[in-house]
Design a protein around this motif. Structure first.
Motif, PDB file in Angstrom:
ATOM      1  N   LEU A 150       2.684  -5.833   2.150  1.00  9.43           N
ATOM      2  CA  LEU A 150       1.884  -6.866   2.787  1.00  9.43           C
ATOM      3  C   LEU A 150       0.624  -7.048   1.964  1.00  9.43           C
ATOM      4  O   LEU A 150      -0.086  -6.068   1.711  1.00  9.43           O
ATOM      5  CB  LEU A 150       1.495  -6.412   4.202  1.00  9.43           C
ATOM      6  CG  LEU A 150       0.435  -7.273   4.908  1.00  9.43           C
ATOM      7  CD1 LEU A 150       1.089  -8.480   5.571  1.00  9.43           C
ATOM      8  CD2 LEU A 150      -0.335  -6.454   5.946  1.00  9.43           C
ATOM      9  N   VAL A 160      -0.835  -3.427   1.317  1.00  8.74           N
ATOM     10  CA  VAL A 160      -0.420  -2.391   2.263  1.00  8.74           C
ATOM     11  C   VAL A 160       1.085  -2.155   2.115  1.00  8.74           C
ATOM     12  O   VAL A 160       1.866  -3.112   2.128  1.00  8.74           O
ATOM     13  CB  VAL A 160      -0.717  -2.840   3.717  1.00  8.74           C
ATOM     14  CG1 VAL A 160      -0.301  -1.759   4.717  1.00  8.74           C
ATOM     15  CG2 VAL A 160      -2.189  -3.206   3.898  1.00  8.74           C
ATOM     16  N   ILE A 162       4.561  -1.122   3.609  1.00 12.75           N
ATOM     17  CA  ILE A 162       5.195  -1.109   4.941  1.00 12.75           C
ATOM     18  C   ILE A 162       6.498  -0.317   4.792  1.00 12.75           C
ATOM     19  O   ILE A 162       7.254  -0.573   3.858  1.00 12.75           O
ATOM     20  CB  ILE A 162       5.565  -2.547   5.376  1.00 12.75           C
ATOM     21  CG1 ILE A 162       4.392  -3.523   5.185  1.00 12.75           C
ATOM     22  CG2 ILE A 162       6.147  -2.602   6.773  1.00 12.75           C
ATOM     23  CD1 ILE A 162       3.365  -3.491   6.239  1.00 12.75           C
ATOM     24  N   VAL A 208       6.418  -6.711  10.993  1.00 19.34           N
ATOM     25  CA  VAL A 208       5.796  -5.452  10.569  1.00 19.34           C
ATOM     26  C   VAL A 208       6.109  -4.350  11.592  1.00 19.34           C
ATOM     27  O   VAL A 208       6.480  -3.228  11.230  1.00 19.34           O
ATOM     28  CB  VAL A 208       4.270  -5.639  10.363  1.00 19.34           C
ATOM     29  CG1 VAL A 208       3.575  -4.297  10.173  1.00 19.34           C
ATOM     30  CG2 VAL A 208       3.997  -6.566   9.181  1.00 19.34           C
ATOM     31  N   PHE A 212       8.228  -0.724  11.059  1.00 22.04           N
ATOM     32  CA  PHE A 212       7.725   0.602  11.430  1.00 22.04           C
ATOM     33  C   PHE A 212       8.610   1.271  12.480  1.00 22.04           C
ATOM     34  O   PHE A 212       8.777   2.482  12.481  1.00 22.04           O
ATOM     35  CB  PHE A 212       6.288   0.500  11.967  1.00 22.04           C
ATOM     36  CG  PHE A 212       5.229   0.529  10.902  1.00 22.04           C
ATOM     37  CD1 PHE A 212       4.787   1.734  10.357  1.00 22.04           C
ATOM     38  CD2 PHE A 212       4.664  -0.646  10.439  1.00 22.04           C
ATOM     39  CE1 PHE A 212       3.795   1.758   9.376  1.00 22.04           C
ATOM     40  CE2 PHE A 212       3.677  -0.634   9.448  1.00 22.04           C
ATOM     41  CZ  PHE A 212       3.245   0.574   8.918  1.00 22.04           C
TER      42      PHE A 212
END
Lengths: 306, 306
Positions: A150, A160, A162, A208, A212
């Protein structure tokens, strides 16, 4: 170390809901590159195999990215770059990004890793600026960092990582018509309604979260693009049929890869991804359009030494 | 069970980057409610303490939410509702949502939980429609589900629970001027630029990632609102000063809570959240504006039985 041979992966930018911010790194398709130290300062492209691209450093994305990095380091070390192109230019799976990323990854390895993969993104972006007129990072970030990335912010750059569910596979079908990144960006509308923007950022949050949570169904529900796909998809022949075929074959979702014309689908498991590839391919039978198909696990590593 | 006494928490909607989709549930501030079965079919509001709100079922948010739920269940069971209001109306911390959520939570308990908390959101939203003209879910979702919630989609309704880092605390300062939700929505622009939308969905992705990763710094960087805060903050006296004070005192970030005028800040740890409260409060000294301050852990449960 005087020379490195590198795998430079193809990438899927945008991933439907995440225009300009999300990207995925592929495993089974990419370029190769050799980066070698040279006694002569400066960066030279000494060989390009598999594509008709400029050899001049300042006109080649890998040259531009490499020079940006060496300038930041104030380094006079010279480098030679050989590029073995396998990703077709204009395919929408990060052909220029692979070259930009590979160059800075290779130089970083040869200089003892002064930068982290995420820090290399800023230099590889300069290659993207040459290729498309915009220094976007949604292909170079996954090419360098691997997995799913991201780009939270461009100013300052904030990438970032992920996590990627272990059974997430991508299918990419490339109808071999050329759509230039610059043209594909030109069709975009500069303004949008707040209600559509809300839908889109709801989906970014959902995608996102799904990554996760290893929640494939949530990923599936979030693979929706109400802003860019409606205007860009008209540039891609049989787009709606391919999307419908992917869905029927069990894909979690599908959309335009980067600025197109490649169409990607995500699936749970290699078997489904292969079925999806067959279904998407079938749409182009007898269409007169040549296609290339890739099925790939999401690559957790990004660029790597061979 | 013939009657339940309930804690109905206050909530922070939007959370800067996630307009209309993100919400957080508070712990130390909320209403109380008693919901009781009645032999007479229908829903009656029998007592409202602490606020001047309509007693008529169809004009009271908890009545409207309760009726929507009973209609979905095709239930003729009657209910009486007593509301002990502690959250001030028009404060921007989900006063109407607490009543809507509490009513459906209470009825759900008394009927043996036919619905999950996430499923109750659709009914509580009907109360929000009465309160503000829009059936938004970003307060009722955290009030019912607890913790942090993402409303990925409204059609169909899709509520995702996001984990909350254990040391995340909220500070809320309520300058006691009235800003009606409907007015606060009226100042919003219906269109925005693609570039600002990209910034916003990058931040939504960053905030959600930060929550999953327990990365307080990433949460801090993502607490940015380039779309709504610039236009809404002009309705809130001393907003910029309060924001600066929160930052100086160590907050991760701050912004408008819901449609305002309350200003929230998030902090790592109760101690910092308390310092932030003092710093934010100080800005209103000698301003002639009365304020109310809350420091609260993020409440993982949402509505609960007392």
């Amino acid at each position: 170390m005087e020379a490195v041979k590198i795998f430079c992966p193809a990438t899927i930018a945008n991933v439907s809901c995440g225009f300009d911010v999300l990207g995925l790194c592929l495993d089974s398709v990419g370029d190769e590159m050799v980066v070698r130290k040279s006694d002569t300062p400066g960066v030279r492209i000494t060989k390009i195999d598999g594509a008709d691209l400029p050899m001049e450093t300042d006109k080649n994305v890998s040259g531009v990215a490499a020079v940006a990095m060496l300038e930041a380091l104030k380094s006079n070390q010279g480098f030679e770059i050989e590029i073995y192109k396998k990703i077709k230019a204009g395919s929408g799976i990060g052909s220029s990004a692979a070259s930009s990323a590979g160059a800075v990854f290779g130089i970083n390895e040869l200089l003892g890793k002064p930068f982290t993969p995420a820090e290399l993104v800023q230099f590889a972006m300069q290659g993207e600026a040459l290729a498309s007129g915009t220094a976007h990072a949604d292909n170079v970030a996954p090419a360098l960092v691997g997995g799913c990335t991201l780009v939270r912010s461009y100013t300052p750059l904030d990438v970032v990582g992920i996590p990627v569910p272990s059974e997430l596979y991508a299918t990419v079908v490339h109808p071999q018509i050329e759509v230039k990144t610059a043209d594909s960006r030109a069709v975009l509308k500069k303004n949008l309604t707040l209600s559509k923007a809300i839908q889109q950022w709801g989906n970014v949050g959902g995608f996102v979260s799904g990554m996760f949570l290893n929640d494939y169904e949530l990923i599936a529900r979030s693979l929706e693009d109400v802003i860019v796909e409606p205007v860009r998809s008209v540039l891609i022949p049989l787009f709606k049929d391919v999307k419908a075929a992917a869905a029927s074959a069990g894909a979690l979702g599908s959309g335009i890869s980067g600025s197109g014309p490649s169409i990607f689908a995500l699936s749970k498991g290699a078997e489904t991804a292969t079925k999806v590839a067959e279904a998407m391919t079938k749409v182009y039978h007898n269409s007169g359009i040549a296609i290339e198909v890739h099925v790939s696990k999401i690559n957790p590593d990004g660029c790597k030494l061979l």
